[in-house]
Design a protein around this motif. Structure first.
Motif, mmCIF file in Angstrom:
data_model
loop_
_atom_site.group_PDB
_atom_site.id
_atom_site.type_symbol
_atom_site.label_atom_id
_atom_site.label_comp_id
_atom_site.label_asym_id
_atom_site.label_seq_id
_atom_site.Cartn_x
_atom_site.Cartn_y
_atom_site.Cartn_z
ATOM 1 N N THR A 197 22.756 11.501 2.565
ATOM 2 C CA THR A 197 21.499 11.795 1.731
ATOM 3 C C THR A 197 20.502 10.696 1.586
ATOM 4 N N THR A 198 19.284 10.990 1.047
ATOM 5 C CA THR A 198 18.472 10.029 1.087
ATOM 6 C C THR A 198 18.857 8.867 0.101
ATOM 7 N N THR A 199 19.459 9.148 -0.905
ATOM 8 C CA THR A 199 19.744 8.258 -1.945
ATOM 9 C C THR A 199 20.708 7.143 -1.244
ATOM 10 N N ARG A 222 20.230 3.171 -1.229
ATOM 11 C CA ARG A 222 21.291 2.374 -1.662
ATOM 12 C C ARG A 222 22.079 1.230 -0.804
ATOM 13 N N ARG A 237 32.297 2.614 -16.538
ATOM 14 C CA ARG A 237 31.335 2.035 -15.680
ATOM 15 C C ARG A 237 30.022 1.564 -16.446
ATOM 16 N N VAL A 266 28.681 -2.769 -17.034
ATOM 17 C CA VAL A 266 27.602 -3.209 -16.498
ATOM 18 C C VAL A 266 27.219 -4.618 -17.203
ATOM 19 N N MET A 282 27.747 -0.423 -8.889
ATOM 20 C CA MET A 282 28.225 0.142 -9.986
ATOM 21 C C MET A 282 26.946 0.675 -10.798
ATOM 22 N N ASP A 283 25.860 0.131 -10.644
ATOM 23 C CA ASP A 283 24.854 0.874 -11.423
ATOM 24 C C ASP A 283 23.631 1.335 -10.247
ATOM 25 N N PRO A 284 23.424 2.641 -10.123
ATOM 26 C CA PRO A 284 22.621 2.906 -9.302
ATOM 27 C C PRO A 284 21.026 2.737 -9.514
ATOM 28 N N ARG A 285 20.694 2.365 -10.776
ATOM 29 C CA ARG A 285 19.357 1.971 -11.057
ATOM 30 C C ARG A 285 18.947 0.626 -10.815
#
Lengths: 330, 534
Positions: free
Chosen positions: A2-4, A8, A244, A248, A318-321
């Motif tokens: 997928t694009t995401t 990443r 999770r 962080v 861990m953190d997609p942001r």
């Protein structure tokens, strides 16, 4: 794909690429600064190595052989050139090749640091999360007070007390940990336990505090409430929605601590006579062992930077942001 | 009674700390029939969200919930064991929350979060995944299979709320609780989200409890409405009755406070003169990364004028305000006609009032300290007391810290701060969006009064057309960074405008018009609405 997830992966590769350039540059700057600073230490390396009965000619010849004569720039270039091809020179103090010395001690320090880290992290997570779930209660406050008091006591005091109790009275571990560098695995573990515990205690308070506030933030968050009202069981909520998010913020501190721990600790290694890198560096600085100190600093620096890189990678996973791009904040 | 989805009798909730106990819900009773829409209206602090949480059996630490009866979907919520409560939440109810961005777990893909609900029902992984895609499709999300692997922060507010709705409706609950579902969303997105809920309600037949401070919104969606004031249900009846003939004093106040799109302001427009500009903006542009937030905006701001700027979120309206205030770098020119720069000592030319007074006031400074500092910085001549009086603040408030003030009082402080000295231009960025309706009206009155008294120019940025119409002399409409319309207020509402402006006005009118529509006389062409009115 997928694009995401592609995004990443690109973020991760970008981060790695950036660090591959950054790390050598940082190390280079560190090595130059160390070399320059060392000139402040008084004394002649050749004289230090050969002793007071050597003739001036012998000292000059020794300095020349070891590349520690001539201008600062020539000396530095000589050293860095050797360093990159694996010729780290001869230790002035120990008269053995620097490389073997540093790498052997580095192994010991890594082992001790890793051991301390492995003790520290689960304890901090357990204590911190327990505190968060009991926020404001008596046990929460008791743990905070206990840990803060512990961290206020210097390492050598804690170390001496533990030595007295476990090595002198109970005799479960030896007083000296020098043997830790050899022997079978369980022997080494037994010998290293006390220094590792002392190392871990030093960072435990701050780490527990971070875990506590991270967990407390996660369990008072609105998405936690969403999960509860979805009807999920407590175990699922902790596993999927709390851990999770709670860890962080802790992760950033963890990276710095990991680097520091792995690089060796002067006080603990000295106190327990543990043959680690920290104690070696002190001797090298004290005796103006330029080559030994330079290589040691480079290695410690590299270990710290790699530990930071490792945590950065964990961060992205861990953190997609998280994105490591500089962005205009307004 | 047994056929009701919700049956609440004498519900009381109190929060107790070690020292005191406050009752926030005081003997509330209401019923919701299957498939019915019931609305609870009240301002912040009226206890409406607490009621919603009580229905789900969720107990906040320190809260005591009692009721003669609290039945939801045939179960006595107060009498359920932990595991029964979980099963009840998983199967019988769904909740849509106020801030979707915070209601979703930031570190999980939205698909995984929706799938959890299906997994909870016992579906296996593959089935749950397929159902998730179907659920996302049902709420109108584009390309649902790909969408499922995205994270909440990658979505717009409207999309996030659709995900939350998909999650809430995943296993066809009997009751959908909507807690301020559109607060914080734009008028257009709000219309879309509410239409989606209405449509799904027809399809799936669940009952809804809509909780909001927005009376027209509740009236548009619900057949019956209850009005809450400080934990007491002061009035209830059919939507039209409450909106058109409110009987309780508090409901009257709520209705009266609604800014009405139909009525223009009573401002004396002769005082404003756009031909004598105070500020000239030429070719203002701003990009974030590759995205154009402002695209070649040119306009003038007249002396003594209130210029309204409207647009959806993301239209660049806040960026415009920030550029004007010099808070961000920009391309293009912003020039003041008078050479204020030569004033000695140099004083600020611009002051800003932000949306959230919580975020713009220093939590550790008392009102007096804030005022004194502002007067000093802006070169004001008045005293702290005069400033407080001019903005209708009680002198007793001067010694308090921001967290001890109400939302309206805080915003008054933030406004007073901007008027502490002679400043030619004041920029208000959504100054009333975070406030309750009745407070909102008072704050707007204050802004209007201050403008008339001081003669400063105003730039008033808002997504709410009704609010802007009430205040502004001229309105500029921003769409995707471009200024698509700029016209005197009345001309904009009656005249020949850009298609986008037209749709903006239409959705604002629609939202309010639906409010006064009696369910029985829904327009024939109004498909599902006519359907629901039977």
């Amino acid at each position: 794909m997928t694009t995401t997830s592609v995004e990443r992966r690109t973020a991760l590769l970008g981060l790695l690429g950036k660090r591959v350039v950054q790390i050598p540059v940082v190390l280079l700057v560190v090595s130059i600064l160390t070399f320059w600073l060392l000139q402040v230490v008084p004394g002649n390396p050749g004289r230090n190595a050969l002793g007071q009965y050597a003739t001036a000619a012998q000292v000059t010849a020794w300095n020349h052989d070891n590349g520690v004569d001539g201008s600062l720039v020539t000396q530095y270039l000589h050293w860095i050139g050797g360093f990159f091809v694996g010729d780290w020179g001869q230790s002035l103090v120990y008269s053995t090749p620097v490389r073997e010395l540093v790498l052997e001690r580095l192994g010991n320090s890594l082992l001790l640091g890793l051991y301390a880290f492995v003790i520290m992290v689960p304890v901090a997570i357990a204590l911190g999360s327990a505190q968060a779930y009991r926020e404001g209660k008596r046990s929460d406050r008791a743990i905070t007070v206990g840990l803060l008091s512990l961290s206020a006591i210097p390492e050598f005091v804690v170390g001496v007390v533990l030595l007295l109790v476990f090595a002198v009275w109970l005799r479960v571990v030896p007083v000296q940990s020098a043997a830790g560098a050899s022997g079978d695995f369980f022997d080494r573990l037994r010998v290293m336990t006390l220094p590792a515990v002392v190392l871990a205690l030093g960072y435990l308070a701050v780490l527990t505090r971070m875990v506590r506030s991270g967990t407390s933030e996660a369990i008072t968050s609105q998405f936690h409430r969403t999960a509860v009202i979805k009807g999920l069981s407590s175990a699922t909520i902790v596993r999927r929605h709390v851990i999770r998010n709670a860890l962080v913020p802790t992760l950033s501190v963890l990276g710095i601590y990991l680097g520091t721990l792995l690089g060796g600790s002067v006080i603990v290694e000295t106190l327990f006579s543990y043959p680690g890198l920290g104690a070696l560096m002190v001797t090298a600085a004290d005796r103006k062992d330029v080559l030994l100190l330079e290589s040691g600093v480079m290695i410690t620096g590299a270990v710290s930077l790699l530990a930071l890189l490792f945590t950065d990678i964990c961060f992205v996973l861990m953190d997609p942001r998280i994105r490591f791009n500089a962005r205009e904040t307004n | 009674m047994t056929t009701s989805v919700v049956s609440v009798d004498n519900l009381r909730v109190s929060y107790s700390t070690s020292r005191s106990s406050v009752e926030v819900v005081r003997g509330v009773s209401f019923d919701i029939a299957p498939g019915e829409s019931y609305g609870l209206v009240g301002e912040s602090g009226s206890g409406k969200s607490t009621i919603a949480l009580a229905l789900t059996g969720h107990r906040v630490a320190g809260a005591t919930v009692t009721a003669d009866s609290l039945n939801v979907a045939g179960l006595d919520v107060l009498d359920l064991s932990q595991s029964e409560l979980r099963a009840f939440r998983a199967r019988k109810i769904g909740v849509v929350y106020q801030e979707p961005a915070r209601a979703l777990n930031p570190t999980m893909t939205v698909g995984a979060q929706v799938a959890e609900v299906f997994r909870l029902r016992g579906d296996d992984r593959g089935l749950a995944r397929r159902e998730t895609v179907a659920a996302l499709d049902r709420v109108g999300l584009p390309d649902p299979a790909t969408f499922a692997s995205r994270y909440p922060h990658e979505l717009s507010g409207g999309q996030q709320q659709r995900v939350v709705i998909a999650m809430a409706l995943a296993v066809s609950p009997e009751l959908l609780i909507l807690d301020e579902p559109t607060t914080g969303l734009d008028a257009r997105v709000e219309t879309e989200v509410m239409a989606l809920i209405d449509q799904l309600q027809i399809e799936l037949g669940f009952a809804t409890l809509l909780i909001s401070h927005n009376l027209p919104l509740v009236a548009a969606h619900c057949q019956r409405i209850g009005v809450l004031e400080r934990g007491v249900l002061v009035e209830h009846g059919s939507a039209a009755d409450v909106l058109l003939n409110p009987s309780h004093a508090y409901s009257k106040k709520l209705v009266a406070a609604l800014p009405d799109l139909a009525f223009a302001s009573a401002r004396n427009r002769d005082s404003a003169d756009e031909t004598d500009p105070l500020v000239t903006v030429t070719g203002l542009s701003k990009s974030y990364g590759g995205k154009r937030a402002l695209d070649n905006v040119s306009l003038t701001i007249g002396r003594n004028e209130i210029l309204g700027i409207v647009g959806q979120s993301g239209s660049g309206k806040s960026t415009f305000g920030r550029a004007l205030a010099g808070l961000i770098r920009y391309d293009g020119q912003v020039s003041f006609t008078d050479s204020f720069e030569r004033r000695r000592p140099a004083r600020p030319l611009v002051q800003m009032v932000f949306q959230s007074p919580d975020a713009s006031l220093n939590p550790r400074r008392t009102v007096r300290q804030v005022f004194a500092r502002s007067i000093e910085l802006l070169g004001g001549t008045g005293t702290v007391e005069m400033l407080a009086e001019s903005t209708g603040l009680d002198l007793a408030l001067l010694k308090l810290l921001p967290h001890e003030l109400s939302g309206g009082q805080k915003q008054r402080v933030a406004i007073a701060r901007a008027f502490a000295g002679p400043v030619p231009l004041v920029i208000c960025d959504e100054p009333t969006s975070a406030l309750d309706v009745s407070v909102q009206a008072l704050v707007l009155d204050l802004l209007e009064e201050l403008q008339e008294r001081t003669g400063v120019s105003f730039v008033f940025i808002s997504h709410d057309l009704a609010v802007v119409r009430r205040l502004a002399d001229r309105i500029g409409v921003l769409h995707e960074g471009r200024l698509v319309d700029l016209a005197p207020t009345e001309q904009l509402f009656s005249g020949d405008v850009d298609a986008y402006t037209e749709s903006l006005i239409a959705s604002a009118v629609d939202l309010r018009a639906r409010g006064v529509r009696t369910p029985a006389v829904a327009a024939p062409g109004d498909g599902w609405q006519a359907n629901r009115a039977r």
